[in-house]
Scaffold this motif. Structure first.
Motif, PDB file in Angstrom:
ATOM      1  N   ASP A 121       0.818  -1.211   0.000  1.00 36.88           N
ATOM      2  CA  ASP A 121       0.000   0.000   0.000  1.00 36.88           C
ATOM      3  C   ASP A 121       0.852   1.262   0.000  1.00 36.88           C
ATOM      4  O   ASP A 121       0.623   2.191   0.779  1.00 36.88           O
ATOM      5  CB  ASP A 121      -0.955   0.003   1.201  1.00 36.88           C
ATOM      6  CG  ASP A 121      -2.036   1.080   1.094  1.00 36.88           C
ATOM      7  OD1 ASP A 121      -2.315   1.523  -0.035  1.00 36.88           O
ATOM      8  OD2 ASP A 121      -2.582   1.485   2.141  1.00 36.88           O
ATOM      9  N   SER A 133       0.395  -2.062   6.321  1.00 38.25           N
ATOM     10  CA  SER A 133      -0.351  -1.951   5.073  1.00 38.25           C
ATOM     11  C   SER A 133      -1.827  -2.164   5.355  1.00 38.25           C
ATOM     12  O   SER A 133      -2.216  -2.626   6.434  1.00 38.25           O
ATOM     13  CB  SER A 133       0.144  -2.988   4.056  1.00 38.25           C
ATOM     14  OG  SER A 133      -0.663  -3.004   2.894  1.00 38.25           O
ATOM     15  N   ASP A 134      -2.662  -1.847   4.368  1.00 41.37           N
ATOM     16  CA  ASP A 134      -4.084  -2.171   4.492  1.00 41.37           C
ATOM     17  C   ASP A 134      -4.340  -3.647   4.171  1.00 41.37           C
ATOM     18  O   ASP A 134      -5.456  -4.137   4.366  1.00 41.37           O
ATOM     19  CB  ASP A 134      -4.939  -1.268   3.602  1.00 41.37           C
ATOM     20  CG  ASP A 134      -4.577  -1.351   2.124  1.00 41.37           C
ATOM     21  OD1 ASP A 134      -3.463  -1.815   1.799  1.00 41.37           O
ATOM     22  OD2 ASP A 134      -5.409  -0.948   1.290  1.00 41.37           O
ATOM     23  N   ARG A 150       5.658   3.229   8.039  1.00 35.10           N
ATOM     24  CA  ARG A 150       5.187   1.957   7.495  1.00 35.10           C
ATOM     25  C   ARG A 150       6.279   1.262   6.696  1.00 35.10           C
ATOM     26  O   ARG A 150       6.379   0.030   6.702  1.00 35.10           O
ATOM     27  CB  ARG A 150       3.924   2.169   6.660  1.00 35.10           C
ATOM     28  CG  ARG A 150       2.740   2.607   7.515  1.00 35.10           C
ATOM     29  CD  ARG A 150       1.408   2.575   6.769  1.00 35.10           C
ATOM     30  NE  ARG A 150       1.359   3.515   5.682  1.00 35.10           N
ATOM     31  CZ  ARG A 150       1.328   3.176   4.389  1.00 35.10           C
ATOM     32  NH1 ARG A 150       1.353   1.891   4.034  1.00 35.10           N
ATOM     33  NH2 ARG A 150       1.284   4.096   3.456  1.00 35.10           N
ATOM     34  N   GLU A 201      -0.295   8.315   4.196  1.00 32.82           N
ATOM     35  CA  GLU A 201      -0.255   8.419   5.650  1.00 32.82           C
ATOM     36  C   GLU A 201       0.907   7.617   6.230  1.00 32.82           C
ATOM     37  O   GLU A 201       1.021   6.417   5.994  1.00 32.82           O
ATOM     38  CB  GLU A 201      -1.577   7.927   6.251  1.00 32.82           C
ATOM     39  CG  GLU A 201      -2.783   8.778   5.900  1.00 32.82           C
ATOM     40  CD  GLU A 201      -2.666  10.186   6.460  1.00 32.82           C
ATOM     41  OE1 GLU A 201      -2.184  10.333   7.602  1.00 32.82           O
ATOM     42  OE2 GLU A 201      -3.043  11.134   5.739  1.00 32.82           O
ATOM     43  N   GLU A 224       2.240  -2.790  -5.107  1.00 37.07           N
ATOM     44  CA  GLU A 224       2.012  -1.376  -4.771  1.00 37.07           C
ATOM     45  C   GLU A 224       3.249  -0.743  -4.161  1.00 37.07           C
ATOM     46  O   GLU A 224       3.174   0.037  -3.208  1.00 37.07           O
ATOM     47  CB  GLU A 224       0.785  -1.198  -3.870  1.00 37.07           C
ATOM     48  CG  GLU A 224      -0.487  -1.068  -4.652  1.00 37.07           C
ATOM     49  CD  GLU A 224      -1.677  -0.554  -3.842  1.00 37.07           C
ATOM     50  OE1 GLU A 224      -1.490   0.296  -2.937  1.00 37.07           O
ATOM     51  OE2 GLU A 224      -2.787  -1.007  -4.117  1.00 37.07           O
ATOM     52  N   ASP A 280      -0.813   4.901  -0.190  1.00 38.54           N
ATOM     53  CA  ASP A 280      -1.362   5.626   0.950  1.00 38.54           C
ATOM     54  C   ASP A 280      -0.300   6.581   1.493  1.00 38.54           C
ATOM     55  O   ASP A 280       0.767   6.145   1.945  1.00 38.54           O
ATOM     56  CB  ASP A 280      -1.780   4.634   2.038  1.00 38.54           C
ATOM     57  CG  ASP A 280      -2.472   5.315   3.220  1.00 38.54           C
ATOM     58  OD1 ASP A 280      -2.550   6.560   3.228  1.00 38.54           O
ATOM     59  OD2 ASP A 280      -2.922   4.599   4.130  1.00 38.54           O
ATOM     60  N   GLN A 309       4.000   7.149   5.677  1.00 34.99           N
ATOM     61  CA  GLN A 309       4.787   6.285   4.796  1.00 34.99           C
ATOM     62  C   GLN A 309       6.144   5.897   5.387  1.00 34.99           C
ATOM     63  O   GLN A 309       6.531   4.721   5.334  1.00 34.99           O
ATOM     64  CB  GLN A 309       4.980   6.947   3.430  1.00 34.99           C
ATOM     65  CG  GLN A 309       3.791   6.827   2.514  1.00 34.99           C
ATOM     66  CD  GLN A 309       4.080   7.394   1.131  1.00 34.99           C
ATOM     67  OE1 GLN A 309       5.088   8.076   0.920  1.00 34.99           O
ATOM     68  NE2 GLN A 309       3.205   7.120   0.187  1.00 34.99           N
ATOM     69  N   THR A 359     -11.275  -5.309   6.398  1.00 36.44           N
ATOM     70  CA  THR A 359     -11.486  -3.956   6.895  1.00 36.44           C
ATOM     71  C   THR A 359     -12.249  -3.933   8.219  1.00 36.44           C
ATOM     72  O   THR A 359     -12.424  -2.856   8.795  1.00 36.44           O
ATOM     73  CB  THR A 359     -12.221  -3.093   5.851  1.00 36.44           C
ATOM     74  OG1 THR A 359     -13.491  -3.674   5.554  1.00 36.44           O
ATOM     75  CG2 THR A 359     -11.395  -2.975   4.580  1.00 36.44           C
ATOM     76  N   ASN A 409      -6.603   0.912   8.682  1.00 36.70           N
ATOM     77  CA  ASN A 409      -5.800   1.919   7.992  1.00 36.70           C
ATOM     78  C   ASN A 409      -6.651   2.829   7.112  1.00 36.70           C
ATOM     79  O   ASN A 409      -6.436   4.026   7.040  1.00 36.70           O
ATOM     80  CB  ASN A 409      -4.717   1.257   7.142  1.00 36.70           C
ATOM     81  CG  ASN A 409      -3.460   0.959   7.925  1.00 36.70           C
ATOM     82  OD1 ASN A 409      -3.489   0.891   9.149  1.00 36.70           O
ATOM     83  ND2 ASN A 409      -2.347   0.773   7.230  1.00 36.70           N
ATOM     84  N   LEU A 410      -7.594   2.234   6.413  1.00 28.84           N
ATOM     85  CA  LEU A 410      -8.492   2.992   5.551  1.00 28.84           C
ATOM     86  C   LEU A 410      -9.891   2.950   6.154  1.00 28.84           C
ATOM     87  O   LEU A 410     -10.378   1.887   6.537  1.00 28.84           O
ATOM     88  CB  LEU A 410      -8.510   2.407   4.132  1.00 28.84           C
ATOM     89  CG  LEU A 410      -7.151   2.329   3.432  1.00 28.84           C
ATOM     90  CD1 LEU A 410      -7.300   1.669   2.064  1.00 28.84           C
ATOM     91  CD2 LEU A 410      -6.528   3.708   3.284  1.00 28.84           C
TER      92      LEU A 410
END
Length: 306
Positions: A65, A294-295, A75, A70, A95, A68, A72, A242, A247-248
């Motif tokens: 991910d 990651s998501d 992560r 946010e 990704e 994203d 970074q 989810t 994360n999202l």
């Protein structure tokens, strides 16, 4: 000026796992650089346990991910910490973005060969442990049907004298692109089945596949879904969740097994078979920044040569 991300380890590493042969203690725990599974006899020669572990192939597949924005740097540091902790022979990533690859190369280039499936936007990539995997060749295969610039990264390698073909991809996203995903799955299956008999083929990636789509396409008889081969363990079913991964902020919660591993064993006389041993989901705890790495959860898998 290129942004510099400081090195910081993530908190304790946790996995949820399953094995084909459940045992107490370290056999089910992946080796790490901090706690390597190396044993020798009084003369300093490798023990039977070390030889058994040396013959195992370990692999991580993970959509990281990178899109994203946010947290970074935090992560990316978490991703490196997982790779260092698990010390896999093969890492298949989706990704990726350039800041991630630059940061990982600074930390891990001494130990891993990097193969990037692109330079701009987001792309797939591989990391191969130099002490265990010899890279012979690699290529990019474009998906003619892709609306999102997706492709297939293929590498020909040797692991302890055994020929392997490694593949990773990020299939078309979103429910509306089911037909494109099925075309991409067909292309991957064709590449896997056409490989020479003395080559073992391993595919891992974010397929975005729904179970019904796989049923529509069908897997060739020589190809197995590694999760299914291990008995469809419930704790490793959902790599996109989810409900658990925040994360999202998705209004509509969902769970899917988007991240899949496929294996086509070699069929030549006297060629070792790779047998799936264990599978674990990784990335299950939040980092200090309050987000997960990651998501997606990552998939960690080990194989034995039979």
């Amino acid at each position: 000026m290129e942004q510099v991300w400081a090195v910081e380890e993530s908190p304790g590493i946790k996995t949820t796992s399953c094995t084909t042969d459940r045992k107490e203690g370290g056999d089910n725990a992946p080796a790490s650089k901090e706690n390597p599974a190396v044993c020798t006899d009084d003369a300093g020669n490798p023990s039977e346990e070390e030889e058994e572990n040396t013959n195992k192939l370990s692999l991580i597949s993970w959509n990281v991910d990178g899109l994203d924005p946010e947290e970074q740097p935090a992560r990316a540091r978490g991703l490196c910490s997982y790779i260092i902790s698990h010390s896999p022979d093969v890492v298949l990533l989706q990704e990726l973005i350039q800041p991630y690859t630059r940061f990982m190369k600074k930390r891990l280039a001494d130990d891993y060969t990097f193969i990037e499936g692109g330079k701009e936007g987001y792309f797939v990539g591989m990391m191969l442990k130099k002490s265990r995997i010899t890279l012979l060749d690699s290529e990019m295969v474009e998906f003619p049907s892709s609306r999102q610039g997706r492709n297939l990264l293929v590498a020909q390698v040797v692991f302890r004298g055994q020929k392997l073909c490694l593949m990773t991809s990020h299939f078309e996203s979103c429910k509306a692109n089911a037909e494109n995903r099925k075309l991409q799955l067909r292309l991957v299956m064709k590449r896997m089945t056409k490989a020479p008999d003395d080559v073992t083929v391993l595919f891992g990636g974010d397929t975005n596949l729904r179970d019904a789509e796989v049923v529509d396409v069908g897997l060739p008889g020589c190809v197995c879904d590694v999760w299914e081969q291990l008995g469809e363990p419930e704790q490793c079913r959902y790599t996109w969740d989810t409900f658990a991964n925040t994360n999202l902020d998705h209004r509509h919660k969902s769970r899917f097994r988007f991240d899949r591993l496929y294996l086509r064993r070699a069929a030549g006389d006297g060629v070792p078979w790779l047998q799936p041993d264990s599978m674990a989901l990784i990335g299950l705890e939040k980092l200090r920044c309050g987000l997960y790495t990651s998501d997606h959860w990552g998939v960690y898998c080990t194989f034995s040569a039979l």
